[in-house]
Design an enzyme around this catalytic site. Structure first.
Site, short mmCIF file in Angstrom:
data_model
loop_
_atom_site.label_atom_id
_atom_site.label_comp_id
_atom_site.label_asym_id
_atom_site.label_seq_id
_atom_site.Cartn_x
_atom_site.Cartn_y
_atom_site.Cartn_z
N SER A 150 31.24 40.67 40.35
CA SER A 150 31.53 42.07 40.77
C SER A 150 30.22 42.72 41.15
CB SER A 150 32.25 43.00 40.06
OG SER A 150 32.86 44.19 40.83
N ASP A 304 42.10 39.28 43.90
CA ASP A 304 40.98 40.22 44.15
C ASP A 304 41.20 40.83 45.29
OD1 ASP A 304 38.65 41.35 43.60
OD2 ASP A 304 37.35 39.78 43.79
N HIS A 336 40.58 40.68 39.51
CA HIS A 336 39.26 40.86 39.85
C HIS A 336 38.40 40.74 38.53
CE1 HIS A 336 35.45 42.45 41.52
NE2 HIS A 336 35.29 43.49 40.38
#
Length: 625
Positions: A150, A304, A336
């Site tokens: 991320s 995601d 995610h």
């Protein structure tokens, strides 16, 4: 610690979830001290004099070692009773055991790092300067690999395009926040989808941005001072709890952060940027005009928020990079940054996808051993170019390309008797509709939008729960059009990008159109696979706005969806079409105005056409079993 509904999702993002848990290694820091040289709060200098707080863990050896580097906006130094309690220590321990130095650093302006933070606006030179500093250390062999998920991954691509000679390999995971434009996607770091604001950053910024009046360490503080005070002050803000399900309803959307009493300066700039604003091309985003040569091992998740642009970036590098043969991809059936949360019974939302485990750690270190240690291992012989999990059949598969070479684009046309908002009336078939087939119409009221139910999401707190959920009850709404195939006579795999072309009209100047791809089970349960949206004003590109005229029919190509799903015999393929998916995406108020500064909407009467002249359709990449 953050005390809000965002906590769980932030936890996924803050820590890279592919290493052993800290709870299973209560003595992890003691183990580190036995085998590693630990240097905390090393203030690494950047070219403009700003110093970035860095922790270094390296093996106790006289040999030069390679480096695994993680740079993050998140807090990696929480202390309790003098013992470090973060997963950072567990990751460092694993790296040191395997002969690597593990270096973790806060971005400028975050926690103990000096300077001012700006999401996606941190100078690319910070990454380059960090590489130069690390390669020059007496204990370094000059080879550096980057690792993170991320926001700890999003910086890697643009910095990688600077082609530092020591940046030898990268492992970006769930990295869409760092992708600006690539192929058919112009999402500008997940801010947009199809020209529509994704509200994830509206909640994420509330939870992570530090106030401009935060406590600051005096300039020139020594390493000894910083280590001492870090035992007492970790500089993490305690944000008041916010009900994001309610907060994201606020209009105008430009005042959302203000309404939450959050820090809003960065948000105020970003919320006014249109999809093609030059500012998107001046910060830390990677765009496909950049030359990226670094060998990459890429990790993506089906549920995601950024699966589409993530895969598109991999494909772009496979076609255009000087090191095209040094790019590998993994696509997991998870949310995610939840790769290692897969179990022998992995449940995503309400749907079990079976045993979705993969030997992530083994593969990642084999990759680093190849590039950072120069080992002549069998990574390339053993590792498929693309490893992807197919839901429905619930199995890991391998391919040399994405989509798999055997996938053939198959066209399904929309049809109905003009009443597809009654479930069962709208159909998908290979037969093109007749010239007199009536359009389907629905009313879209932005004050009563279709609520998001599951989906491919990140970081919206309690506003949206990601994953697959049964859509049956929601499909009874009159503002959702439903088109379904006959039950399949034999199973079929859909793996790749799904293309959608709709012919639409409306009585307003501008509106949105949404789509969901759904697997309908024989018992009627309808589980969502992917979704997208398109703002009609951007139908001919994001560099211009073209408004609608009542009575005119417009061709609308939606940004591609992506999935790998096996539709079993007796199942049906379904799509839903509407004009809202909220709060996954911001509402179009239908006025033709800026939208971000408006609080009053107008009702739109929208139509989807499916006649011989205006034959709306989807194309599915089908792999027959």
């Amino acid at each position: 610690m953050i005390k809000s509904s965002l906590l769980t999702l932030f936890t996924f993002t803050v820590f890279f979830l592919y290493f052993p848990s800290v709870s299973a290694q209560n003595d992890v820091f003691q183990q580190l001290e036995e085998i590693a040289v630990v240097e905390e709060k090393v203030m690494m200098p950047m070219r403009d004099g700003v110093r970035l707080a860095t922790d270094i863990y390296r093996p106790k050896t006289d040999k030069k070692v390679p480096i695994i580097f993680s740079r993050t906006p998140y807090n990696f130094a929480t202390w309790q009773d003098g013992e470090q309690k973060t997963r950072t220590a567990a990751q460092a321990l694993e790296a040191v055991k395997r002969g690597y130095a593990y270096v973790v650093q806060n971005e400028r302006g975050r926690y103990f790092s000096e300077g001012e933070w700006d999401i996606l606006g941190v100078p690319l030179t910070d990454g380059y300067d960090a590489f130069s500093w690390m390669k020059d250390q007496s204990w370094s062999n000059g080879k550096i690999g980057t690792l993170g998920c991320s926001s700890t991954a999003e910086w890697q691509m643009a910095v990688g395009a600077l082609d530092h000679p020591s940046h030898a390999a990268m492992v970006p995971q769930a990295y869409g926040a760092g992708v600006g434009t690539v192929g058919d996607f112009q999402e500008q770091g997940n801010w947009y989808r199809g020209g529509v604001e994704q509200l994830l950053f509206f909640s994420w910024l509330y939870g992570v941005e530090h106030d401009k009046f935060k406590p600051r360490i005096p300039e020139g503080a020594t390493q000894e001072d910083l280590i001492r005070i870090s035992r007492f002050y970790d500089l993490a803000p305690e944000n008041p709890p916010v009900d994001m399900a309610e907060a994201l309803k606020h209009l105008p959307i430009q005042d959302m952060l203000k309404n939450m009493h959050g820090k809003k300066e960065i948000f105020d700039k970003m919320v006014r940027r249109k999809p093609n604003d030059p500012a998107w091309f001046e910060g830390g985003l990677y765009h496909d005009t950049m030359d990226l040569k670094v060998p990459g091992f890429w990790f993506v998740s089906w549920y995601d928020v950024s699966v589409g642009p993530n895969i598109a970036l991999f494909n772009h590098l496979r076609k255009n990079s000087e090191n095209k043969d040094d790019q590998y991809l993994v696509i997991a059936p998870t949310l995610h940054c939840a790769f290692t949360r897969a179990t022998e019974n992995t449940v995503v939302g309400e749907l079990s996808v079976g045993d979705a485990r993969l030997n992530y750690e083994e593969q990642i270190y084999s990759w680093f051993d190849l590039w950072l240690k120069g080992e002549k291992n069998d990574f390339k012989e053993k590792t498929p170019r693309v490893q992807y999990f197919t839901m429905g059949s619930n199995e890991w598969q391998a391919a040399e390309t994405w989509p798999p070479a055997k996938a053939k684009m198959t066209t399904y046309y929309l049809n109905s008797n003009g009443n597809a908002n009654v479930p069962g009336n709208g159909t998908l078939s290979s037969k093109k509709p007749g010239n007199q087939s009536p359009a389907d119409s629905f009313t879209y009221d932005p004050m009563n939008p279709v609520p998001s139910l599951g989906g491919n999401v990140c970081c919206t707190g309690n506003a949206v729960q990601g994953g697959a959920f049964d859509q049956q009850e929601q499909e009874k709404r009159e503002d959702i059009l439903v088109y379904t195939t006959e039950p399949l006579k034999e199973g079929v795999e859909v793996s790749g990008f799904i293309e959608t072309t709709l012919y639409v009209s409306s009585d307003v100047k501008d509106t949105d159109f949404t789509i969901k791809l759904i697997d309908v089970h024989p018992d009627g349960k309808a589980f969502n696979l992917n979704e997208t949206i398109q703002r009609v004003r951007y139908r001919e590109g994001y560099d211009k706005e073209l408004f609608m005229e009542e009575g005119q029919v417009y061709e609308l190509k939606l940004s591609p969806m992506s999935t790998s799903n096996y539709f079993k015999k007796g199942h049906s393929i379904r799509i839903e079409i509407s004009s809202s998916n909220f709060p996954r995406f911001a509402r179009n108020l239908n006025t033709g105005g800026n939208n971000f500064d408006e609080k009053e909407g107008v009702i739109a009467n929208n139509k989807v056409h499916h006649s011989g002249k205006h034959a709306s359709f989807i194309k599915l990449p089908m792999v027959k079993k």
